[in-house]
Design an enzyme around this catalytic site. Structure first.
Site, PDB file in Angstrom:
ATOM      1  N   GLY A 148      10.510   0.231  -7.609  1.00 28.21           N
ATOM      2  CA  GLY A 148      10.667  -1.079  -6.981  1.00 28.21           C
ATOM      3  C   GLY A 148      12.057  -1.596  -7.332  1.00 28.21           C
ATOM      4  O   GLY A 148      12.452  -1.588  -8.514  1.00 28.21           O
ATOM      5  N   ALA A 149      12.783  -2.060  -6.296  1.00 30.22           N
ATOM      6  CA  ALA A 149      14.211  -2.326  -6.472  1.00 30.22           C
ATOM      7  C   ALA A 149      14.549  -3.285  -7.633  1.00 30.22           C
ATOM      8  O   ALA A 149      15.351  -2.932  -8.513  1.00 30.22           O
ATOM      9  CB  ALA A 149      14.777  -2.833  -5.146  1.00 30.22           C
ATOM     10  N   ASP A 177      14.666  -2.619  -0.462  1.00 29.37           N
ATOM     11  CA  ASP A 177      15.466  -1.921  -1.465  1.00 29.37           C
ATOM     12  C   ASP A 177      16.953  -2.184  -1.291  1.00 29.37           C
ATOM     13  O   ASP A 177      17.728  -2.069  -2.227  1.00 29.37           O
ATOM     14  CB  ASP A 177      15.173  -0.424  -1.422  1.00 29.37           C
ATOM     15  CG  ASP A 177      13.729  -0.203  -1.810  1.00 29.37           C
ATOM     16  OD1 ASP A 177      12.855  -0.343  -0.938  1.00 29.37           O
ATOM     17  OD2 ASP A 177      13.477   0.036  -2.995  1.00 29.37           O
ATOM     18  N   LYS A 204      10.566   0.875   2.022  1.00 23.46           N
ATOM     19  CA  LYS A 204       9.753   2.088   1.928  1.00 23.46           C
ATOM     20  C   LYS A 204       9.466   2.700   3.289  1.00 23.46           C
ATOM     21  O   LYS A 204       9.205   1.980   4.252  1.00 23.46           O
ATOM     22  CB  LYS A 204       8.449   1.729   1.195  1.00 23.46           C
ATOM     23  CG  LYS A 204       7.478   2.850   0.949  1.00 23.46           C
ATOM     24  CD  LYS A 204       8.080   4.059   0.298  1.00 23.46           C
ATOM     25  CE  LYS A 204       8.798   3.795  -0.999  1.00 23.46           C
ATOM     26  NZ  LYS A 204       9.589   4.979  -1.467  1.00 23.46           N
ATOM     27  N   GLN A 212       1.969   3.846  -3.088  1.00 20.59           N
ATOM     28  CA  GLN A 212       2.173   2.608  -3.870  1.00 20.59           C
ATOM     29  C   GLN A 212       1.238   1.490  -3.398  1.00 20.59           C
ATOM     30  O   GLN A 212       0.867   0.619  -4.174  1.00 20.59           O
ATOM     31  CB  GLN A 212       3.635   2.131  -3.737  1.00 20.59           C
ATOM     32  CG  GLN A 212       4.670   3.011  -4.419  1.00 20.59           C
ATOM     33  CD  GLN A 212       5.254   4.023  -3.458  1.00 20.59           C
ATOM     34  OE1 GLN A 212       4.577   4.505  -2.555  1.00 20.59           O
ATOM     35  NE2 GLN A 212       6.516   4.367  -3.653  1.00 20.59           N
TER      36      GLN A 212
HETATM   37  O1  MRU Z   1      10.060   4.195  -4.074  1.00 18.30           O
HETATM   38  P1  MRU Z   1       9.738   2.835  -4.617  1.00 18.30           P
HETATM   39  O2  MRU Z   1       8.321   2.685  -5.042  1.00 18.30           O
HETATM   40  O3  MRU Z   1      10.725   2.418  -5.674  1.00 18.30           O
HETATM   41  O4  MRU Z   1       9.960   1.877  -3.377  1.00 18.30           O
HETATM   42  C1  MRU Z   1       9.727   0.506  -3.513  1.00 18.30           C
HETATM   43  C2  MRU Z   1       9.787  -0.225  -2.242  1.00 18.30           C
HETATM   44  O5  MRU Z   1      10.165   0.275  -1.206  1.00 18.30           O
HETATM   45  C3  MRU Z   1       9.485  -1.658  -2.312  1.00 18.30           C
HETATM   46  O6  MRU Z   1       8.836  -2.070  -1.165  1.00 18.30           O
HETATM   47  C4  MRU Z   1      10.828  -2.379  -2.458  1.00 18.30           C
HETATM   48  O7  MRU Z   1      11.530  -1.898  -3.590  1.00 18.30           O
HETATM   49  C5  MRU Z   1      10.717  -3.782  -2.630  1.00 18.30           C
HETATM   50  S1  MRU Z   1      10.248  -4.110  -4.264  1.00 18.30           S
HETATM   51  C6  MRU Z   1      10.185  -5.731  -4.592  1.00 18.30           C
END
Ligand code: MRU
Length: 351
Positions: free
Chosen positions: A49-50, A242, A253, A201
């Protein structure tokens, strides 16, 4: 509201991370005792998650500096450059990673210019990494407040992936922050969570997180989202991001673009919630956003169960880009930005 979901923490021993690979069946904390372990934790998705990646990278920089042996400030600077490179090489899409590394380098430079000693700079970096974490939680709180106002009472909100407390510094989340903000304001909200193949997720994390807060959530497979929209079960879509380009194109995602197209087809508002640390004004459009490609085993297998033929040709893109014309609004800690995003996002940075 459950105020306890904080997925990464600074401790005197090292950086503690809730191992998100094991959720929802196991709640295990790992203690990462060096910056290389923190980098591995980001790469292997112990934390993901970013914004959570950004906070973790800041702690990685602080930990690496703390463990530097020596008294020469220039040597510490060289070491920090190297640590930054190691952390930056973990995941390419979430810009919060690079944002946090740059901010920590900037903090170092300011301290050096002020004539601080190595031991003073070590403490300054630890303090700033904690400040990055606190600021992230405060940003999510504001996103929850501004975004919660956009969601109507008695709505069902569809979300994709996990943009919750787990994906951020904690407590609120971005997309789930908006939902929590609406619930906190007394609205009756339920959620439809896409499972989010291949890493799941949505199934593993979003369903778990919302259930901790007693927010009603229904899990669906990704290919059900069109059907539930057509049946009128969805009043708004809220996702995280992200990286958001200067023109409002949104990387999130894989599968988010598909959801945005479906929302547009059904006249459902499509909201993106993210702190300004996710907005990359150096990326003019989504075309320039690097898209992570991940191990194809995530597609061919679920845990150790093989789903696809041996040697099948597979693509595994981690993210996609939703063009800005499909985005109803972008909610940040500064408020609600609407098209044209090149102007509205820039304005938020100037506020
Ligand atoms: O691959 P991940 O689990 O790190 O991807 C996360 C996402 O795409 C979330 O939707 C995004 O980071 C927003 S988090 C607040």
């Amino acid at each position: 509201m459950n105020l306890n979901i904080i997925p990464v923490k600074w401790t005197e021993e090292g950086v503690a991370m809730l191992d998100q690979r094991l959720l929802p069946t196991e709640e295990t904390w790992l203690m990462l005792k060096s910056y290389t372990e923190v980098a591995a934790g980001i790469k292997d998705m112990v934390v993901r998650g970013a914004p959570a990646i950004g906070v973790s990278a800041a702690y990685g920089m602080a930990l690496g500096a703390k463990q530097f042996v020596g008294t020469n400030v220039d040597d510490l600077e060289e070491e920090l450059e190297y640590i930054g490179d190691v952390l930056a090489a973990t995941r390419p899409t979430a810009v919060n990673l690079f944002w946090a590394i740059d901010r920590m380098k900037q903090t170092f430079k300011t301290a050096k210019a002020a004539g601080k000693s190595v031991s003073e700079i070590k403490q300054i970096l630890v303090d700033d990494s904690k400040a990055i974490h606190d600021e992230d939680i405060e940003s999510q709180r504001l996103i929850a407040k501004f975004g919660g106002e956009l969601i109507e009472d008695n709505s069902t909100v569809l979300t994709h992936c996990n943009a919750g407390a787990l994906a951020t510094g904690g407590v609120w989340g971005t997309a789930l922050g908006v939902i929590r903000g609406a619930v906190d304001a007394g609205k009756h909200i339920s959620v439809i969570a896409d499972e989010t193949r291949p890493y799941l997720q949505g199934a593993r994390l979003t369903a778990w997180e919302l259930m901790q807060d007693d927010i009603p959530v229904t899990l669906i497979t990704d290919n059900m989202s069109g059907h539930v929209m057509k049946k009128g079960r969805v009043q708004a879509v809220v996702v995280g991001s992200d990286r958001i380009a200067a023109n409002g194109d949104v990387a999130n995602k894989i599968g988010t673009y598909m959801v945005a197209v479906l929302a547009h087809r059904h006249g459902i508002p499509f909201y993106v919630a993210a702190p300004l640390s996710t907005v990359d004004l150096n990326c003019p459009t989504g075309e320039e956003i690097p898209i992570e490609e991940r191990d194809i085993r995530e597609v061919t297998h679920v845990k150790n169960i093989q789903l696809a033929p041996d040697d099948a040709t597979v693509s595994n893109y981690g993210f996609d880009v939703t063009p800005n014309d499909l985005v109803t609004a972008i909610i940040t800690e500064k408020g609600v930005a609407r098209a044209p995003y090149t102007e509205s996002l820039k304005k938020q940075f100037e506020q």
